[in-house]
Design a protein around this motif. Structure first.
Motif, PDB file in Angstrom:
ATOM      1  N   UNK A 194       1.126  -0.844  -0.308  1.00 25.80           N
ATOM      2  CA  UNK A 194       0.255  -0.261  -0.339  1.00 25.80           C
ATOM      3  C   UNK A 194       0.620   1.084   0.389  1.00 25.80           C
ATOM      4  N   UNK A 195       0.462   1.848  -1.139  1.00 25.15           N
ATOM      5  CA  UNK A 195       1.214   3.864  -1.112  1.00 25.15           C
ATOM      6  C   UNK A 195       0.556   4.317  -0.322  1.00 25.15           C
ATOM      7  N   UNK A 196       1.478   5.415  -0.221  1.00 20.87           N
ATOM      8  CA  UNK A 196      -0.290   6.019   0.256  1.00 20.87           C
ATOM      9  C   UNK A 196       1.304   7.526   0.111  1.00 20.87           C
ATOM     10  N   UNK A 197       0.623   8.807  -0.292  1.00 20.81           N
ATOM     11  CA  UNK A 197       1.157   9.638  -0.915  1.00 20.81           C
ATOM     12  C   UNK A 197       0.417  11.400  -0.533  1.00 20.81           C
ATOM     13  N   UNK A 198       1.712  11.471   0.719  1.00 18.40           N
ATOM     14  CA  UNK A 198       1.435  12.471   1.726  1.00 18.40           C
ATOM     15  C   UNK A 198       1.870  13.233   1.459  1.00 18.40           C
TER      16      UNK A 198
END
Length: 152
Positions: free
Chosen positions: A131-135
């Motif tokens: 899972x990749x989350x772009x903050x």
């Protein structure tokens, strides 16, 4: 001539200029923009029984609050090859990948963007779900979960 930076952090991002004098040509100058991108990653192991629902949290141990305010994507990988399963933009419905038939009808985005795989199959054993989350444009948090599938 080279500039060597150690223990690089995002605070080192910026414009750098190298100036030196030469003879007989005079002063020479070179400019470069350095952008330091940060990817924080956590690794997990998840065990599941065949034919039960596999639920993998996105960023399980984070205190980031509501993940729905950030773009994210789920991928599955094996042997260096990755397949995109789901992408989610804030305030938009999830978009499911139309990749292999192996996951097309078995994945669903659950509460707080957890990935649900139902039913897990023996072919899922050893696969890595990420899972990749772009903050921030320069900051990505990644959580990778290796799945172990067991039969009763």
């Amino acid at each position: 001539w080279a500039l060597h930076l150690k223990n690089v952090t995002m605070s080192l991002s910026g414009h750098y200029k190298c100036t030196f004098a030469t003879y007989p040509d005079g002063t020479k100058e070179a400019k470069i923009q350095l952008i330091v991108k940060a990817e924080e990653e956590r690794h997990y192991l998840k065990k599941v029984w065949l034919n039960e629902t596999l639920e993998i949290p996105c960023l399980a141990d984070t205190t980031s609050g509501n993940l729905s305010t950030y773009p994210l994507k789920w991928l599955v990988g094996e042997n260096g090859r990755k397949e995109e399963l789901v992408t989610k933009e804030p305030s938009c419905p999830a978009v499911y990948g139309n990749g292999s038939a192996l996951y097309r009808q078995r994945v669903l985005l659950g509460f707080n963007n957890a990935l649900k795989v139902s039913p897990p199959k023996i072919t899922d054993d050893g696969r890595v779900f990420s899972c990749y989350v772009l903050y921030h444009p320069e900051r990505v948090q990644k959580s990778s979960t290796t799945v172990r599938v067991f039969g009763k």
